[in-house]
Design an enzyme around this catalytic site. Sequence first.
Site, PDB file in Angstrom:
ATOM      1  N   CYS A  42       0.852  -1.192   0.000  1.00 32.01           N
ATOM      2  CA  CYS A  42       0.000   0.000   0.000  1.00 32.01           C
ATOM      3  C   CYS A  42       0.892   1.247   0.000  1.00 32.01           C
ATOM      4  O   CYS A  42       1.986   1.253   0.550  1.00 32.01           O
ATOM      5  CB  CYS A  42      -0.903   0.004   1.233  1.00 32.01           C
ATOM      6  SG  CYS A  42      -2.085   1.390   1.245  1.00 32.01           S
ATOM      7  N   ASP A  44       0.463   3.779   1.649  1.00 28.76           N
ATOM      8  CA  ASP A  44       0.411   4.375   2.988  1.00 28.76           C
ATOM      9  C   ASP A  44       1.828   4.657   3.526  1.00 28.76           C
ATOM     10  O   ASP A  44       2.670   3.762   3.558  1.00 28.76           O
ATOM     11  CB  ASP A  44      -0.335   3.428   3.934  1.00 28.76           C
ATOM     12  CG  ASP A  44      -0.708   4.094   5.235  1.00 28.76           C
ATOM     13  OD1 ASP A  44       0.196   4.603   5.930  1.00 28.76           O
ATOM     14  OD2 ASP A  44      -1.903   4.121   5.570  1.00 28.76           O
ATOM     15  N   ARG A  46       2.934   4.947   6.345  1.00 28.43           N
ATOM     16  CA  ARG A  46       3.313   4.280   7.599  1.00 28.43           C
ATOM     17  C   ARG A  46       3.796   2.850   7.385  1.00 28.43           C
ATOM     18  O   ARG A  46       4.090   2.143   8.341  1.00 28.43           O
ATOM     19  CB  ARG A  46       2.115   4.286   8.564  1.00 28.43           C
ATOM     20  CG  ARG A  46       1.667   5.682   8.970  1.00 28.43           C
ATOM     21  CD  ARG A  46       0.290   5.665   9.599  1.00 28.43           C
ATOM     22  NE  ARG A  46      -0.739   5.229   8.650  1.00 28.43           N
ATOM     23  CZ  ARG A  46      -2.034   5.095   8.958  1.00 28.43           C
ATOM     24  NH1 ARG A  46      -2.445   5.331  10.177  1.00 28.43           N
ATOM     25  NH2 ARG A  46      -2.894   4.713   8.038  1.00 28.43           N
ATOM     26  N   HIS A  98      -2.147  -3.783   5.061  1.00 31.37           N
ATOM     27  CA  HIS A  98      -1.979  -3.404   6.467  1.00 31.37           C
ATOM     28  C   HIS A  98      -3.339  -3.192   7.108  1.00 31.37           C
ATOM     29  O   HIS A  98      -4.272  -2.707   6.465  1.00 31.37           O
ATOM     30  CB  HIS A  98      -1.113  -2.153   6.600  1.00 31.37           C
ATOM     31  CG  HIS A  98      -1.715  -0.929   5.972  1.00 31.37           C
ATOM     32  ND1 HIS A  98      -2.362   0.042   6.697  1.00 31.37           N
ATOM     33  CD2 HIS A  98      -1.795  -0.540   4.675  1.00 31.37           C
ATOM     34  CE1 HIS A  98      -2.791   0.986   5.883  1.00 31.37           C
ATOM     35  NE2 HIS A  98      -2.478   0.656   4.649  1.00 31.37           N
ATOM     36  N   CYS A 101      -6.313  -0.124   6.863  1.00 30.31           N
ATOM     37  CA  CYS A 101      -6.044   0.491   5.553  1.00 30.31           C
ATOM     38  C   CYS A 101      -7.189   1.436   5.157  1.00 30.31           C
ATOM     39  O   CYS A 101      -8.347   1.028   5.063  1.00 30.31           O
ATOM     40  CB  CYS A 101      -5.865  -0.598   4.497  1.00 30.31           C
ATOM     41  SG  CYS A 101      -5.477   0.060   2.856  1.00 30.31           S
TER      42      CYS A 101
HETATM   43 CO    CO Z   1      -3.498   1.257   2.989  1.00 33.42          CO
END
Ligand code: CO
Length: 211
Positions: A42, A44, A46, A98, A101
């Site tokens: 992803c 993302d 993090r 994750h 998400c």
């Molecule tokens: Co995500």
Amino acid sequence: MESYQKLLKENKFWAIDKINNKPDFFENLLHVQTPEFLWIGCSDSRVPPNEITQTQPGEIFIHRNVANLVINTDVNLLSVLDYAVNHLKIKHVIVCGHYGCGGVKAATTNNDFNQVLNMWLRNIKDIYRIHRNELDAIKDEDLRIDRLVELNVQEQVMNLAKSSIIQRAWKNENRPDLHGWVYGLKDGIINPVFEMKANTHIDPIYEYDNL
Ligand code: CO
């Protein structure tokens, strides 16, 4: 100092640090790129692949998008997959989602996110529909979304197996193995949830016989 200038400054410190530890660090990377892993994760911020797996430059080939999807018309992802499988000869493809998400969560709502995101998130809604009985039985919303995150990773691994890129490599070179993992934002731990070894049989409608 502007925030982006800090990135450039830190980059210089990092490069000096690498050379101090290992004078030929960059020289070595210049000539060879032989990663064993393709990571589909992803976007993302993090979930930084190298950091959470403690890997160095040169060790993981990486593709990231919203909610780590493997879409069979995505030229971007397929180019990465083709290059990783046929040129880098990677041994493992890891789809890593994750928990928590935002992309997966957004797909469970009825919000109109406008056309482009709607198109992308539609793929996750389809997964919800396929697994609706199991998901609807989970009353807690966060737990339900986390289960959908796991099922999403599983479906994306299966999407890889449906591709002729993967099937040809399976047939000719008995690689790569496919892995579905989910990273925990709360504890930093990766949970392996699904696996497909090379040459696993899938629904026969997807299996090519003239590879
Ligand atoms: Co995500």
